[in-house]
Design an enzyme around this catalytic site. Structure first.
Site, PDB file in Angstrom:
ATOM      1  N   GLN A  24       0.783  -1.242   0.000  1.00  8.46           N
ATOM      2  CA  GLN A  24       0.000   0.000   0.000  1.00  8.46           C
ATOM      3  C   GLN A  24       0.816   1.294   0.000  1.00  8.46           C
ATOM      4  O   GLN A  24       0.511   2.230  -0.738  1.00  8.46           O
ATOM      5  CB  GLN A  24      -0.951   0.029   1.213  1.00  8.46           C
ATOM      6  CG  GLN A  24      -1.851   1.242   1.197  1.00  8.46           C
ATOM      7  CD  GLN A  24      -2.780   1.389   2.376  1.00  8.46           C
ATOM      8  OE1 GLN A  24      -3.289   2.461   2.615  1.00  8.46           O
ATOM      9  NE2 GLN A  24      -3.017   0.346   3.135  1.00  8.46           N
ATOM     10  N   GLU A 146       1.582  -1.305   8.158  1.00  8.78           N
ATOM     11  CA  GLU A 146       0.756  -0.184   8.618  1.00  8.78           C
ATOM     12  C   GLU A 146       0.622  -0.036  10.144  1.00  8.78           C
ATOM     13  O   GLU A 146       0.974   0.992  10.722  1.00  8.78           O
ATOM     14  CB  GLU A 146      -0.638  -0.366   7.983  1.00  8.78           C
ATOM     15  CG  GLU A 146      -1.736   0.489   8.497  1.00  8.78           C
ATOM     16  CD  GLU A 146      -1.621   1.932   8.052  1.00  8.78           C
ATOM     17  OE1 GLU A 146      -1.774   2.200   6.862  1.00  8.78           O
ATOM     18  OE2 GLU A 146      -1.399   2.796   8.903  1.00  8.78           O
ATOM     19  N   ASP A 175       0.519   3.758   6.002  1.00 13.08           N
ATOM     20  CA  ASP A 175       0.812   3.458   4.602  1.00 13.08           C
ATOM     21  C   ASP A 175       0.513   4.647   3.686  1.00 13.08           C
ATOM     22  O   ASP A 175       1.400   5.217   3.071  1.00 13.08           O
ATOM     23  CB  ASP A 175      -0.012   2.252   4.142  1.00 13.08           C
ATOM     24  CG  ASP A 175       0.630   0.940   4.563  1.00 13.08           C
ATOM     25  OD1 ASP A 175       1.840   0.930   4.813  1.00 13.08           O
ATOM     26  OD2 ASP A 175      -0.085  -0.072   4.640  1.00 13.08           O
ATOM     27  N   GLY A 254      -7.689  20.905  19.290  1.00 13.92           N
ATOM     28  CA  GLY A 254      -7.368  22.325  19.157  1.00 13.92           C
ATOM     29  C   GLY A 254      -7.668  23.168  20.382  1.00 13.92           C
ATOM     30  O   GLY A 254      -7.557  24.386  20.352  1.00 13.92           O
ATOM     31  N   GLY A 255      -8.087  22.535  21.471  1.00 12.77           N
ATOM     32  CA  GLY A 255      -8.335  23.303  22.689  1.00 12.77           C
ATOM     33  C   GLY A 255      -9.791  23.687  22.884  1.00 12.77           C
ATOM     34  O   GLY A 255     -10.159  24.250  23.913  1.00 12.77           O
TER      35      GLY A 255
HETATM   36  C1  LIG Z   1       6.080  -4.521   3.154  1.00 13.35           C
HETATM   37  C2  LIG Z   1       7.125  -5.534   3.539  1.00 13.35           C
HETATM   38  C3  LIG Z   1       7.018  -5.868   5.027  1.00 13.35           C
HETATM   39  C4  LIG Z   1       6.837  -6.809   2.716  1.00 13.35           C
HETATM   40  O1  LIG Z   1       7.838  -7.769   2.947  1.00 13.35           O
HETATM   41  P1  LIG Z   1       8.005  -8.987   1.919  1.00 13.35           P
HETATM   42  O2  LIG Z   1       6.684  -9.423   1.436  1.00 13.35           O
HETATM   43  O3  LIG Z   1       8.832 -10.030   2.590  1.00 13.35           O
HETATM   44  O4  LIG Z   1       8.718  -8.340   0.655  1.00 13.35           O
HETATM   45  P2  LIG Z   1      10.226  -7.825   0.497  1.00 13.35           P
HETATM   46  O5  LIG Z   1      10.224  -6.372   0.285  1.00 13.35           O
HETATM   47  O6  LIG Z   1      11.097  -8.372   1.598  1.00 13.35           O
HETATM   48  O7  LIG Z   1      10.627  -8.530  -0.874  1.00 13.35           O
HETATM   49  C5  LIG Z   1      10.698  -9.959  -0.901  1.00 13.35           C
HETATM   50  C6  LIG Z   1      11.701 -10.423  -1.920  1.00 13.35           C
HETATM   51  O8  LIG Z   1      11.125 -10.280  -3.232  1.00 13.35           O
HETATM   52  C7  LIG Z   1      12.112  -9.836  -4.097  1.00 13.35           C
HETATM   53  N1  LIG Z   1      11.508  -9.219  -5.267  1.00 13.35           N
HETATM   54  C8  LIG Z   1      10.604  -8.238  -5.308  1.00 13.35           C
HETATM   55  N2  LIG Z   1      10.286  -7.913  -6.575  1.00 13.35           N
HETATM   56  C9  LIG Z   1      11.010  -8.742  -7.349  1.00 13.35           C
HETATM   57  C10 LIG Z   1      11.116  -8.935  -8.763  1.00 13.35           C
HETATM   58  N3  LIG Z   1      10.414  -8.193  -9.615  1.00 13.35           N
HETATM   59  N4  LIG Z   1      11.948  -9.875  -9.210  1.00 13.35           N
HETATM   60  C11 LIG Z   1      12.679 -10.647  -8.360  1.00 13.35           C
HETATM   61  N5  LIG Z   1      12.612 -10.522  -7.012  1.00 13.35           N
HETATM   62  C12 LIG Z   1      11.785  -9.575  -6.534  1.00 13.35           C
HETATM   63  C13 LIG Z   1      12.907  -8.866  -3.256  1.00 13.35           C
HETATM   64  O9  LIG Z   1      14.136  -8.566  -3.824  1.00 13.35           O
HETATM   65  C14 LIG Z   1      13.009  -9.644  -1.963  1.00 13.35           C
HETATM   66  O10 LIG Z   1      14.049 -10.586  -2.051  1.00 13.35           O
HETATM   67  P3  LIG Z   1      15.182 -10.768  -0.897  1.00 13.35           P
HETATM   68  O11 LIG Z   1      14.415 -11.112   0.344  1.00 13.35           O
HETATM   69  O12 LIG Z   1      16.015 -11.892  -1.399  1.00 13.35           O
HETATM   70  O13 LIG Z   1      15.899  -9.503  -0.761  1.00 13.35           O
HETATM   71  C15 LIG Z   1       8.529  -5.024   3.237  1.00 13.35           C
HETATM   72  O14 LIG Z   1       8.674  -4.867   1.847  1.00 13.35           O
HETATM   73  C16 LIG Z   1       8.865  -3.708   3.934  1.00 13.35           C
HETATM   74  O15 LIG Z   1       9.172  -3.655   5.112  1.00 13.35           O
HETATM   75  N6  LIG Z   1       8.829  -2.608   3.159  1.00 13.35           N
HETATM   76  C17 LIG Z   1       9.176  -1.287   3.658  1.00 13.35           C
HETATM   77  C18 LIG Z   1       8.089  -0.719   4.510  1.00 13.35           C
HETATM   78  C19 LIG Z   1       6.762  -0.683   3.835  1.00 13.35           C
HETATM   79  O16 LIG Z   1       6.584  -0.118   2.779  1.00 13.35           O
HETATM   80  N7  LIG Z   1       5.768  -1.249   4.500  1.00 13.35           N
HETATM   81  C20 LIG Z   1       4.362  -1.063   4.189  1.00 13.35           C
HETATM   82  C21 LIG Z   1       3.877  -1.866   3.134  1.00 13.35           C
HETATM   83  S1  LIG Z   1       2.207  -1.417   2.867  1.00 13.35           S
END
Ligand SMILES: CC(C)(COP(=O)(O)OP(=O)(O)OC[C@H]1O[C@@H](n2cnc3c(N)ncnc32)[C@H](O)[C@@H]1OP(=O)(O)O)[C@@H](O)C(=O)NCCC(=O)NCCS
Length: 432
Positions: A24, A146, A175, A254-255
């Site tokens: 998001q 979030e 988010d 706001g008070g």
């Molecule tokens: C949101 C979040 C918790 C999701 O975590 P997740 O589902 O595990 O996703 P990640 O961002 O860790 O990505 C997972 C993997 O997919 C891989 N990936 C994503 N897009 C890719 C693509 N097009 N091709 C190949 N690999 C891809 C990433 O490189 C990552 O690999 P790695 O673990 O080997 O480095 C995390 O991305 C995060 O903390 N983001 C920052 C904060 C944020 O925006 N949070 C709110 C989200 S609404």
């Protein structure tokens, strides 16, 4: 409303966004850039795509509302950024784009081989915009969603009733709130680039964005050092303050004394309520409206400080009156007297309010898999940059189009990329 002589040009026309976002926070940011006219190229994992496509599915087989409502005005390219040819295509995208936006877990982009240093080498003009959960410090490596941000940013500890647990908000401030902050950073960096010719790194931590939105609660934290916060209901109720900004229920920040009060029909309708603010300037009007004209001159009722200890009694009396009216009648009666009131609108009522569709705040969008759905449109109105909300792309719908039109691949070169598997399975014909 748009001016008749408005130009068809959009503010960010010609700006290309490499949208490497998911879930998001990042998608809300790039969606706004798309509404402003940027060409948003959403890079998604082949065959999988943004995880939200298949989360909270309501129409089997179709992209979810979770995805469609966060990814309007974008094109989708499937690309495996860990595969060698995928990396080549990603490098070409970095060369061509003005902004790269990402919200991967900390370090994910580096692990792919695309550190900020490498990205700058490829394109010194690019702006790289990132969302992470926390800024540098002990939590910098954490993955964050979030609600974690709402809690870490001080929102949850200051939301809820004094005698209840902390509450997260209905608004997605962690988010969508962070996405908005990042969006502002991006357009500011684009503005600066006009003068310097250089790109820069823009980062927004979700904790920081929530804290910024909860700024007035940090104001109150510091005011505690000078004594109790007398605009909080607990002051009038004689409940001592602790060391931290307390939860203030529905008090207004706001008070001015304010509460949420029941309206006619509250027994059956969970949203038959109004917000009611009792400002000093309109105290006399409030007394007249609720049928207590003698309170205007009654000892102990005439000034705001005198009323502080009686707010429960006063609001109980106002509520006796609001319970005889619908929330809309309360508004109609109070508005002419400048008494600030606000009906508690349900999502159903908002979805049925045609005036919001007239301004583009709510939109009806057609989607090949789901038919017509409702969405929230662009909340920022610009007189010379019209917004047309277009449907979210299907997974990989524009893979070949982006490879050929944006990156210039053709003939054997295009076949090599497509045949490598780096860009997923090419669909026969994109749905219209
Ligand atoms: C949101 C979040 C918790 C999701 O975590 P997740 O589902 O595990 O996703 P990640 O961002 O860790 O990505 C997972 C993997 O997919 C891989 N990936 C994503 N897009 C890719 C693509 N097009 N091709 C190949 N690999 C891809 C990433 O490189 C990552 O690999 P790695 O673990 O080997 O480095 C995390 O991305 C995060 O903390 N983001 C920052 C904060 C944020 O925006 N949070 C709110 C989200 S609404």
């Amino acid at each position: 409303m748009l001016n008749e002589s408005v130009s068809p040009m959009k503010a960010l026309e010609g700006i290309k966004i490499l949208d490497f976002t998911h879930v998001q926070s990042g998608p809300t940011c790039t969606q706004i850039l798309g509404w402003f006219g940027a060409d948003v190229l959403k890079v998604e994992r082949p065959g999988v795509g943004d995880a939200t496509r298949k989360q909270l599915v309501d129409v089997p087989g179709a992209d979810s509302l979770y995805f469609t409502m966060l990814n309007h005005n974008k094109r989708s390219i499937e690309l495996n950024s860990k595969n060698e040819i995928g990396k080549e295509v990603l490098t070409r995208l970095i060369e061509e784009c003005d902004v790269l936006v990402e919200n991967f877990a900390p370090g994910a982009l580096d692990r792919m081989g695309f550190s900020w240093e490498r990205i700058q080498e490829i394109n010194p003009r690019i702006i790289m915009a990132s969302i992470k959960g926390f800024g540098p410090g002990k939590y910098q490596d954490c993955k964050v969603y979030e609600n974690v941000a709402r809690c870490a940013g001080g929102s949850a500890s200051t939301t809820g009733l004094l005698d209840g647990p902390p509450l997260v908000t209905g608004a997605q401030i962690g988010d969508s709130g962070t996405g908005l902050h990042l969006c502002l950073g991006i357009v500011t960096a684009l503005f600066q680039r006009e003068k310097t010719g250089r790109g820069q790194k823009v980062t927004t931590a979700m904790q920081d964005a929530v804290l910024n939105l909860a700024r007035v609660k940090m104001r109150d934290q510091q005011r505690l050092a000078s004594g109790p916060l007398n605009e909080y209901s607990q002051f009038g109720e004689g409940i001592p303050f602790g060391e931290a900004t307390p939860r203030a229920g529905n008090d207004s920040g706001g008070g001015q004394p304010g509460r949420i009060l029941k309206c006619k029909g509250w027994e059956d309708d969970p949203n038959a309520y109004t917000y009611f603010i009792c400002q000093a300037a309109i105290w006399d009007k409030v007394c007249d409206v609720i049928g207590e004209p003698e309170w205007k001159t009654k000892e102990g009722y005439t000034t705001p400080p005198e009323r502080l200890g009686k707010l429960n009694e006063i609001f109980a009396r106002i509520e006796q009156w609001t319970m005889t009216k619908t929330k809309f009648e309360v508004m109609d009666i109070c508005n002419p007297f400048n008494i600030p009131v606000g009906p508690i609108l349900s999502m159903k009522e908002i979805a049925e309010d045609e005036s919001l569709y007239a301004t583009g705040t709510m939109v009806r969008v057609n989607h090949p898999e789901r038919g017509e759905y409702l969405s929230v449109g662009c909340p920022i109105k610009m007189s010379d940059s019209p917004v047309e909300v277009t449907r979210s792309p299907l997974l990989g719908e524009h893979t070949v189009e982006i490879l050929s039109e944006v990156l210039g691949y053709s003939g054997e070169e295009l076949d090599r990329v497509v045949g490598s598997g780096a860009v997923g399975e090419i669909k026969a014909e994109a749905a219209q």
